[in-house]
Design an enzyme around this catalytic site. Sequence first.
Site, PDB file in Angstrom:
ATOM      1  N   ASP A 146     -12.389   0.231  -1.033  1.00 20.58           N
ATOM      2  CA  ASP A 146     -11.400  -0.827  -1.226  1.00 20.58           C
ATOM      3  C   ASP A 146     -10.172  -0.448  -0.404  1.00 20.58           C
ATOM      4  O   ASP A 146      -9.493   0.522  -0.718  1.00 20.58           O
ATOM      5  CB  ASP A 146     -11.075  -0.907  -2.727  1.00 20.58           C
TER       6      ASP A 146
ATOM      7  N   TRP B   6      -7.268  -0.115 -10.127  1.00 25.40           N
ATOM      8  CA  TRP B   6      -8.231  -0.915  -9.364  1.00 25.40           C
ATOM      9  C   TRP B   6      -9.576  -0.218  -9.315  1.00 25.40           C
ATOM     10  O   TRP B   6     -10.625  -0.858  -9.431  1.00 25.40           O
ATOM     11  CB  TRP B   6      -7.701  -1.204  -7.961  1.00 25.40           C
TER      12      TRP B   6
ATOM     13  N   LYS C 116      -1.921  -8.077   0.859  1.00 28.13           N
ATOM     14  CA  LYS C 116      -1.077  -6.885   0.925  1.00 28.13           C
ATOM     15  C   LYS C 116      -0.595  -6.678   2.356  1.00 28.13           C
ATOM     16  O   LYS C 116       0.583  -6.561   2.607  1.00 28.13           O
ATOM     17  CB  LYS C 116      -1.849  -5.652   0.445  1.00 28.13           C
TER      18      LYS C 116
HETATM   19  C1  LIG Z   1      -4.270  -5.877  -5.179  1.00 26.82           C
HETATM   20  C2  LIG Z   1      -5.465  -5.016  -5.217  1.00 26.82           C
HETATM   21  C3  LIG Z   1      -6.670  -5.449  -5.793  1.00 26.82           C
HETATM   22  C4  LIG Z   1      -6.814  -6.794  -6.444  1.00 26.82           C
HETATM   23  O1  LIG Z   1      -6.799  -7.772  -5.492  1.00 26.82           O
HETATM   24  P1  LIG Z   1      -7.043  -9.318  -5.826  1.00 26.82           P
HETATM   25  O2  LIG Z   1      -7.084  -9.900  -4.458  1.00 26.82           O
HETATM   26  O3  LIG Z   1      -5.879  -9.765  -6.649  1.00 26.82           O
HETATM   27  O4  LIG Z   1      -8.315  -9.432  -6.559  1.00 26.82           O
HETATM   28  C5  LIG Z   1      -7.756  -4.598  -5.756  1.00 26.82           C
HETATM   29  N1  LIG Z   1      -7.671  -3.378  -5.181  1.00 26.82           N
HETATM   30  C6  LIG Z   1      -6.529  -2.932  -4.633  1.00 26.82           C
HETATM   31  C7  LIG Z   1      -6.494  -1.565  -4.019  1.00 26.82           C
HETATM   32  C8  LIG Z   1      -5.396  -3.730  -4.631  1.00 26.82           C
HETATM   33  O5  LIG Z   1      -4.255  -3.284  -4.084  1.00 26.82           O
END
Ligand SMILES: *Cc1c(COP(=O)(O)O)cnc(C)c1O
Length: 359
Positions: free
Chosen positions: A172, A102, A196
Amino acid sequence: MSRVYNFSAGPSMLPLAVLEQAQKEMLDMGGSGQSVMEMSHRSKEYQAIIDEAEALLREIMNIPDNYKVLFLQGGASTQFAMVPLNLAVKNKKADYVITGQWAKKAHQEAGRFIEANAIASSADKTFSYLPKVDKSMLTPDADYVHITYNNTIYGTHYNTMPDFGDKIVVTDMSSCILSEEVDISKFGLIYAGAQKNMGPAGVTVVIVREDLIGEALDITPTMLKYSTHADNGSMYNTPPTYGIYICKLVYEWIKNMGGIAAIHEINVKKAKILYDFLDSSKMFKGTVVPEDRSLMNVPFVTDSDELNAKFIAEAKAKGFINLKGHRTVGGMRASIYNAMPVEGVEALVAFMKEFEANN
Ligand SMILES: *Cc1c(COP(=O)(O)O)cnc(C)c1O
């Protein structure tokens, strides 16, 4: 009704109490005679829902008044573009710490618009640790530094926040938001996809310091400007209405559980059960260095691909689903977000012990 223990990295388990509440309110939300899904986003009934969602999130996360809370769409992946487009306005430069897929994607996307520097990486050991970073490594005129607070795929987490001095830090937090108390004031911007640890897929939460909103690179589409959403209370266009409502129920659930500090204590307990077993097992072992271990995502392996596959299949038959690791790591991964009860982790470890004894 029989429900499985779902160890998916996302979309993932939601608290049963939240699903039951949603079920109860499905056909008639609060005497309105409609489902939340059918409500106009401009109605006063829906305005009350989104206002309460924001108020609850501010309360449980202790978000200072000089930060905006935005409920957006497009997933965390859209933030990979929105962050540089909106925040790299002075020098068109930013620093990225590469700690997994990511982080890599965030860095690559930023590189389409600005000078995006990778200042450190743990790719050399399949991202099984976090590289040491500090303010001396930053590009002096970078507009911000970006870190992935919890690396969902590799199971690493910043257990101590790096010291970046007064550089604007963007993070993030998709897979650890609401799992631990966070000092929001250390960050310029926090973003997280909901699926998540916060609600259903389709909602992305952005918490951004007000003074960072307003300017954007000229090429920025209207929908990708933070100001568009901040100026319109996340209602410039139709927001993901039902998803925001479920997030609100999750925030209520957290508050009723005693808040994020109480949830964190349970998360520590759950992760300890699993890590203690991994550290004592002869068959299974964790893949992450102990000091950088995540409370949310726990990758582990045996020393044989066949045994891994057998374990995943037998676990599934017993109602422990989605334990297969990410394709880039192999092995297994147990994601144990807020909604996973302690009993789920205890039952998994009991099953792992049994599997070890039989194999
Ligand atoms: C799942 C995830 C993403 C991607 O998320 P989307 O909502 O599918 O774009 C980005 N960063 C992290 C840390 C993630 O766990």
